[in-house]
Write an enzyme that holds these catalytic residues in place. Structure first.
Site, mmCIF file in Angstrom:
data_model
loop_
_atom_site.group_PDB
_atom_site.id
_atom_site.type_symbol
_atom_site.label_atom_id
_atom_site.label_comp_id
_atom_site.label_asym_id
_atom_site.label_seq_id
_atom_site.Cartn_x
_atom_site.Cartn_y
_atom_site.Cartn_z
ATOM 1 N N ALA A 99 -21.176 18.953 11.619
ATOM 2 C CA ALA A 99 -21.742 19.759 12.712
ATOM 3 C C ALA A 99 -23.094 19.164 13.079
ATOM 4 O O ALA A 99 -23.731 18.495 12.260
ATOM 5 C CB ALA A 99 -21.893 21.195 12.246
ATOM 6 N N GLY A 138 -18.644 19.371 8.588
ATOM 7 C CA GLY A 138 -17.702 19.749 9.632
ATOM 8 C C GLY A 138 -16.748 18.615 9.986
ATOM 9 O O GLY A 138 -15.628 18.858 10.437
ATOM 10 N N GLU A 141 -14.099 18.883 7.504
ATOM 11 C CA GLU A 141 -13.346 20.120 7.792
ATOM 12 C C GLU A 141 -12.411 19.915 8.986
ATOM 13 O O GLU A 141 -11.302 20.444 9.022
ATOM 14 C CB GLU A 141 -14.330 21.265 8.030
ATOM 15 C CG GLU A 141 -15.077 21.620 6.745
ATOM 16 C CD GLU A 141 -16.158 22.664 6.953
ATOM 17 O OE1 GLU A 141 -17.193 22.305 7.546
ATOM 18 O OE2 GLU A 141 -15.946 23.820 6.564
ATOM 19 N N GLU A 161 -22.765 20.533 2.876
ATOM 20 C CA GLU A 161 -23.469 21.660 3.491
ATOM 21 C C GLU A 161 -24.425 22.353 2.537
ATOM 22 O O GLU A 161 -25.484 22.846 2.926
ATOM 23 C CB GLU A 161 -22.461 22.693 4.035
ATOM 24 C CG GLU A 161 -21.745 22.259 5.299
ATOM 25 C CD GLU A 161 -20.448 21.507 5.042
ATOM 26 O OE1 GLU A 161 -20.303 20.911 3.946
ATOM 27 O OE2 GLU A 161 -19.588 21.500 5.943
HETATM 28 C C1 LIG Z 1 -26.320 34.726 13.032
HETATM 29 C C2 LIG Z 1 -25.099 34.393 12.270
HETATM 30 C C3 LIG Z 1 -24.670 32.989 12.424
HETATM 31 C C4 LIG Z 1 -23.334 32.771 11.885
HETATM 32 C C5 LIG Z 1 -23.016 31.420 11.439
HETATM 33 C C6 LIG Z 1 -22.798 30.423 12.512
HETATM 34 C C7 LIG Z 1 -22.182 29.206 11.961
HETATM 35 C C8 LIG Z 1 -22.207 28.070 12.897
HETATM 36 C C9 LIG Z 1 -22.221 26.730 12.255
HETATM 37 C C10 LIG Z 1 -20.888 26.299 11.792
HETATM 38 C C11 LIG Z 1 -21.014 25.121 10.903
HETATM 39 C C12 LIG Z 1 -19.766 24.889 10.237
HETATM 40 C C13 LIG Z 1 -19.912 24.177 8.935
HETATM 41 C C14 LIG Z 1 -20.297 22.764 9.070
HETATM 42 C C15 LIG Z 1 -21.532 22.420 8.728
HETATM 43 C C16 LIG Z 1 -21.933 21.016 8.789
HETATM 44 O O1 LIG Z 1 -21.202 20.115 9.092
HETATM 45 S S1 LIG Z 1 -23.535 20.724 8.390
HETATM 46 C C17 LIG Z 1 -23.674 18.987 8.475
HETATM 47 C C18 LIG Z 1 -23.012 18.327 7.333
HETATM 48 N N1 LIG Z 1 -23.242 16.906 7.369
HETATM 49 C C19 LIG Z 1 -24.198 16.331 6.690
HETATM 50 O O2 LIG Z 1 -24.922 16.937 5.938
HETATM 51 C C20 LIG Z 1 -24.366 14.854 6.894
HETATM 52 C C21 LIG Z 1 -25.771 14.553 7.204
HETATM 53 N N2 LIG Z 1 -25.975 13.150 7.507
HETATM 54 C C22 LIG Z 1 -26.012 12.228 6.551
HETATM 55 O O3 LIG Z 1 -25.834 12.446 5.380
HETATM 56 C C23 LIG Z 1 -26.324 10.836 7.013
HETATM 57 O O4 LIG Z 1 -27.012 10.927 8.212
HETATM 58 C C24 LIG Z 1 -25.080 9.944 7.196
HETATM 59 C C25 LIG Z 1 -24.058 10.584 8.094
HETATM 60 C C26 LIG Z 1 -24.463 9.639 5.826
HETATM 61 C C27 LIG Z 1 -25.521 8.604 7.850
HETATM 62 O O5 LIG Z 1 -26.553 8.034 7.078
HETATM 63 P P1 LIG Z 1 -27.438 6.830 7.644
HETATM 64 O O6 LIG Z 1 -26.560 5.810 8.224
HETATM 65 O O7 LIG Z 1 -28.357 6.439 6.544
HETATM 66 O O8 LIG Z 1 -28.266 7.421 8.853
HETATM 67 P P2 LIG Z 1 -29.387 8.546 8.868
HETATM 68 O O9 LIG Z 1 -30.711 7.901 9.029
HETATM 69 O O10 LIG Z 1 -29.220 9.481 7.758
HETATM 70 O O11 LIG Z 1 -29.012 9.325 10.200
HETATM 71 C C28 LIG Z 1 -29.101 8.695 11.479
HETATM 72 C C29 LIG Z 1 -29.539 9.731 12.483
HETATM 73 O O12 LIG Z 1 -28.500 10.684 12.633
HETATM 74 C C30 LIG Z 1 -29.017 11.989 12.447
HETATM 75 N N3 LIG Z 1 -27.942 12.821 11.853
HETATM 76 C C31 LIG Z 1 -27.200 12.509 10.804
HETATM 77 N N4 LIG Z 1 -26.298 13.474 10.574
HETATM 78 C C32 LIG Z 1 -26.490 14.403 11.520
HETATM 79 C C33 LIG Z 1 -25.862 15.640 11.817
HETATM 80 N N5 LIG Z 1 -24.837 16.113 11.102
HETATM 81 N N6 LIG Z 1 -26.330 16.343 12.851
HETATM 82 C C34 LIG Z 1 -27.351 15.884 13.614
HETATM 83 N N7 LIG Z 1 -27.985 14.712 13.385
HETATM 84 C C35 LIG Z 1 -27.551 13.987 12.344
HETATM 85 C C36 LIG Z 1 -30.195 11.808 11.515
HETATM 86 O O13 LIG Z 1 -31.061 12.883 11.602
HETATM 87 C C37 LIG Z 1 -30.776 10.501 12.023
HETATM 88 O O14 LIG Z 1 -31.534 10.760 13.154
HETATM 89 P P3 LIG Z 1 -33.123 10.851 13.087
HETATM 90 O O15 LIG Z 1 -33.452 12.091 12.293
HETATM 91 O O16 LIG Z 1 -33.539 10.966 14.493
HETATM 92 O O17 LIG Z 1 -33.599 9.623 12.382
#
Ligand SMILES: CCCCCCCCCCCCC/C=C/C(=O)SCCNC(=O)CCNC(=O)[C@H](O)C(C)(C)COP(=O)(O)OP(=O)(O)OC[C@H]1O[C@@H](n2cnc3c(N)ncnc32)[C@H](O)[C@@H]1OP(=O)(O)O
Length: 748
Positions: A99, A138, A141, A161
């Site tokens: 997500a 996500g 998922e 997450e």
């Molecule tokens: C009021 C009641 C509310 C009710 C509830 C509502 C619910 C609604 C939500 C529903 C959600 C459903 C469940 C799902 C949840 C999720 O999916 S949470 C996200 C899970 N994913 C992660 O945690 C992965 C995170 N990312 C990483 O681990 C790494 O980035 C990577 C993918 C392994 C890549 O690594 P690398 O190549 O080293 O690059 P990075 O420097 O880490 O990242 C590059 C840029 O990308 C940005 N980024 C990475 N992942 C995300 C992301 N998931 N979303 C947005 N942005 C992401 C990262 O920030 C970097 O950018 P900059 O910060 O600008 O440098």
């Protein structure tokens, strides 16, 4: 052809992007919000396979636009009679990073993930996930909603997450246990651990792993399963396998997460959600997942953890007050590095460099110590290689007793004893021996970089590289620029840090840099509290309940009281009379009695033997404290946990504000990353500066003023002027603090 890596075989293949205009009118968004262009693409391959490509760089996160595009394109694939099956993949060799975390702090518009994945699973045509790069959160998922999963061998998969203060709230807590079983699901969901494609295959998380073109393999599979029954492929309809020992498993998992989570709520909720999968039908399990997610989603802990996620990435965009910046400073290529001094730190640094693929010359003065270091380093490399299933990088290291061996290296990291006189001598020698242009870096934990640089012919090549022990394990690196350090030297240190898989934070030069400078007032308060009536147990309990892995006294016993004692003696703090400024000699007095902590079996606690690990309250220490108070005129009073936290943490935070004011750190994120990664500050509290924002700057100011009035001889309790200014400026949110720092007249 739109897929550079996947040649279109069918002349009729068409690439049709969901019209951004159409989408914008559907969700009522405009082009100015940056959403334009982030979507999914559709094409038809091999005649009958609809190929949907997520396209949202850099990690194809499931933003509102992507979710809407995916829904539209699935509808399209289902409505086209020629299409018999569907493949979903991600652009640029990355399936999906989950997500879009940036959306979590906004209004969360766009179609929700859960019904989207449910709809996908219900599809009458088989859907195959072609997973490359990453399938996280996500993203995984989404793949679990598909009927088949094909992964490239280099893919990493996981549900991280929990590390963001959430749970896999798009059905992950209900589908994963049904697919891989409760024990594996519990482990993966509560830790957020990524697995390799090979492990995923073993777990049954993916159906097929390829070393070749993943999309081709997925299309092949999609063609072969077209028209076949999907009954057994819809995970939500499967029964969750429940082993006979399931109750014990949940009990054990709950105890484990409560023990290790140190107050974090997400791991506990994860166990509860998986328990629901094991005991309830899918729909009711999903209800439970939703309820637990709603609590987590709005929690302060989730905000703190997501802040820390972005902070760890923001620190790579460093800048210095002199104007050097990450995007304008080019690192110089480095192939060969020397490490001088093979004590604990030097050995760890050598291992980290060799593991990063660099050639290392490891130097120690005496043959015997050199051989001992070689034995230990080789063991560390072998153990690391075994864990990774790769050959150990033993041949990357040359050992030498001769400092002349560093003559042809590109960079030296000095890691000799923490003594200015010794280090100065080494720097003078290095400056004379090394080839022109060699970077001279020092692993000091707080000595003056400028003073060391002044010993060399080229002070612009000198930078601090403060590693944390064990240096090959700890993620943090403080890169310390001096007054004359060149931007290229800083950029090179940051790059070497990245190569070693560290998170490097560029900070200015001052005594103790950021981490150790802030630690001083924190430790002082802990000593003062003992003088005023607390016990080590009380102080440690308060800090451990707050979330630190260890309280200050248990930590001091573990690392050895003599280390700080030596530093204090070198600074003449022990012998000096402290007239205007309170100084507690308690640590010195314990050292004088040979109580160095665990290694001597006695310190702030007692241990069953020298080297013992289990800390027990020591009646000797309690009576020693009583006598000490009586002699020095302290009247013991009752001290509660709240006072311990306020005195220790607010003094530390106050120093953090001073560091920001002095421009030693370029933003609060720098400090928070250093504290979470280097000083075991509980991650779910974001870091000291984020915590200050959560508590409220006015409250911190008020409490510091109160304690300072009571203890006028403790200058570290006097509120810093930046803190006052931020409060006067209406307590701006943390991302706006830098504006106030940069503009002293700012009214925001
Ligand atoms: C009021 C009641 C509310 C009710 C509830 C509502 C619910 C609604 C939500 C529903 C959600 C459903 C469940 C799902 C949840 C999720 O999916 S949470 C996200 C899970 N994913 C992660 O945690 C992965 C995170 N990312 C990483 O681990 C790494 O980035 C990577 C993918 C392994 C890549 O690594 P690398 O190549 O080293 O690059 P990075 O420097 O880490 O990242 C590059 C840029 O990308 C940005 N980024 C990475 N992942 C995300 C992301 N998931 N979303 C947005 N942005 C992401 C990262 O920030 C970097 O950018 P900059 O910060 O600008 O440098």
């Amino acid at each position: 052809m739109i897929f550079g890596r996947y040649p279109s075989r069918d002349k009729q293949d068409k690439a049709i992007a969901v019209s951004a205009k159409k989408f914008r009118s559907a969700v009522g968004s405009d082009t100015s919000n940056g959403l334009f262009g982030n979507m999914a693409l559709y094409s038809r391959v091999s005649g009958s396979v609809g190929l949907i490509t997520l396209q949202n760089p850099p990690v194809n996160a499931l933003s509102a636009v992507v979710r809407q595009s995916l829904i539209d394109l699935m509808d399209r694939a289902l409505s086209e009679p020629e299409v018999k099956s569907v493949v979903i993949c991600g652009q640029n060799g990355k399936f999906c990073g989950g997500a879009d975390i940036k959306e979590f702090r906004s209004d969360m518009t766009g179609p929700p993930l859960v019904p989207m994945i449910d709809r996908l699973e219900l599809s009458s045509k088989p859907v195959v996930a072609a997973i490359e790069g990453v399938a996280l959160g996500g993203g995984l998922e989404l793949a679990l909603g598909c009927h088949y999963r094909v992964a490239h061998s280099k893919t990493r998969l996981g549900l991280p997450e929990v590390t963001l203060g959430l749970l896999p709230g798009a059905g992950g807590t209900q589908r994963l246990p049904r697919l891989v079983g409760i024990p594996a699901a519990l482990e993966l969901i509560t830790t957020g651990r990524h697995v390799t494609a090979a492990e995923a295959l073993q777990l049954g998380l993916v159906d097929f792993v390829t070393d070749h073109n993943t999309i081709e393999a997925a299309v092949k599979l999609a063609l072969s399963v077209a028209g076949k029954s999907l009954d057994s492929r819809r995970i939500s309809t499967c029964k969750c396998p429940r082993p006979p020992y399931a109750d014990a498993l949940f009990e054990e998992a709950m105890q484990r997460v409560r023990r290790s989570a140190r107050g974090a709520i997400a791991p506990v909720a994860c166990v509860q959600a998986v328990h629901a999968a094991a005991t309830l039908p899918f729909a009711r399990g999903m209800e439970q997942e939703k309820q637990l997610m709603a609590t987590l989603f709005t929690s302060g802990q989730a905000r703190a953890l997501q802040y820390q996620f972005f902070a760890q990435r923001a620190v790579s965009r460093w800048s210095t007050p002199s104007g050097a910046r990450w995007d304008t400073s080019k690192p110089r290529p480095v192939h060969k590095v020397a490490v001088i001094g093979l004590g604990t730190m030097g050995r760890g640094i050598t291992v980290a460099l060799a593991q990063a693929g660099l050639s290392v010359v490891a130097v120690e003065t005496h043959e015997k110590q050199l051989m001992e270091a070689k034995r230990v380093v080789s063991g560390m490399l072998e153990r690391g290689a075994k864990r990774l299933g790769a050959p150990p990088a033993l041949d990357k290291i040359n050992y030498s007793c001769e400092i002349q061996a560093v003559a042809d290296v590109d960079l030296v990291i000095e890691a000799v004893f923490e003594d200015m006189v010794v280090k100065k001598t080494v720097f003078r020698q290095l400056s004379a021996i090394c080839k022109p242009g060699t970077f001279l870096f020092t692993n000091t934990s707080g000595l003056d970089i400028d003073e060391l640089a002044a010993q060399t012919r080229n002070p612009e090549l000198v930078v601090g590289m403060h590693f944390f022990a064990p240096a090959h394990v700890m993620k943090l690196l403080e890169v310390v620029y001096g007054r004359r350090s060149s931007s290229q030297a800083v950029a090179t240190a940051m790059k070497i840090g990245k190569n070693m898989d560290k998170i490097s934070v560029a900070v200015g030069n001052c005594s103790g840099f950021v981490g150790n400078r802030m630690l001083r007032p924190y430790l002082d308060q802990a000593f003062f509290l003992l003088e005023e009536g607390a016990t080590p147990e009380l102080v440690d309990q308060a800090l451990e309940e707050f979330g630190f892995a260890m309280g200050v006294f248990r930590m001091s016993d573990l690392s050895g009281l003599d280390i700080g004692w030596k530093v204090r003696k070198a600074k003449e703090m022990v012998s000096k009379t402290h007239q205007d400024c309170r100084y507690s000699p308690l640590g010195d007095l314990l050292c004088e009695r040979g109580r160095f902590g665990q290694k001597t079996g006695r310190g702030w606690y007692q241990y069953d033997k020298p080297g013992g690990r289990v800390a027990k309250p020591d009646p000797w220490l309690h009576s020693f404290l009583e006598k000490y108070r009586a002699q020095r005129g302290f009247v013991a009073r009752r001290i509660d946990h709240q006072e311990v936290l306020e005195r220790c943490l607010y003094a530390l935070i106050n120093e953090g504000f001073r560091i920001l004011e002095d421009r030693i750190a370029s933003g609060p994120e720098d400090i928070d990353v250093i504290y979470v990664l280097g000083y075991s500050w509980p991650r779910h509290r974001g870091g000291p500066m984020f915590y200050a924002q959560m508590v409220g700057l006015s409250r911190i100011l008020e409490k510091l003023e109160y304690y300072h009035q009571l203890h006028l001889d403790i200058p570290s309790l006097q509120p810093c002027s930046l803190l006052r200014k931020l409060v006067a400026n209406g307590r701006p949110p943390i991302h706006k603090w830098v504006e106030v720092i940069k503009n002293p007249h700012s009214h925001l």
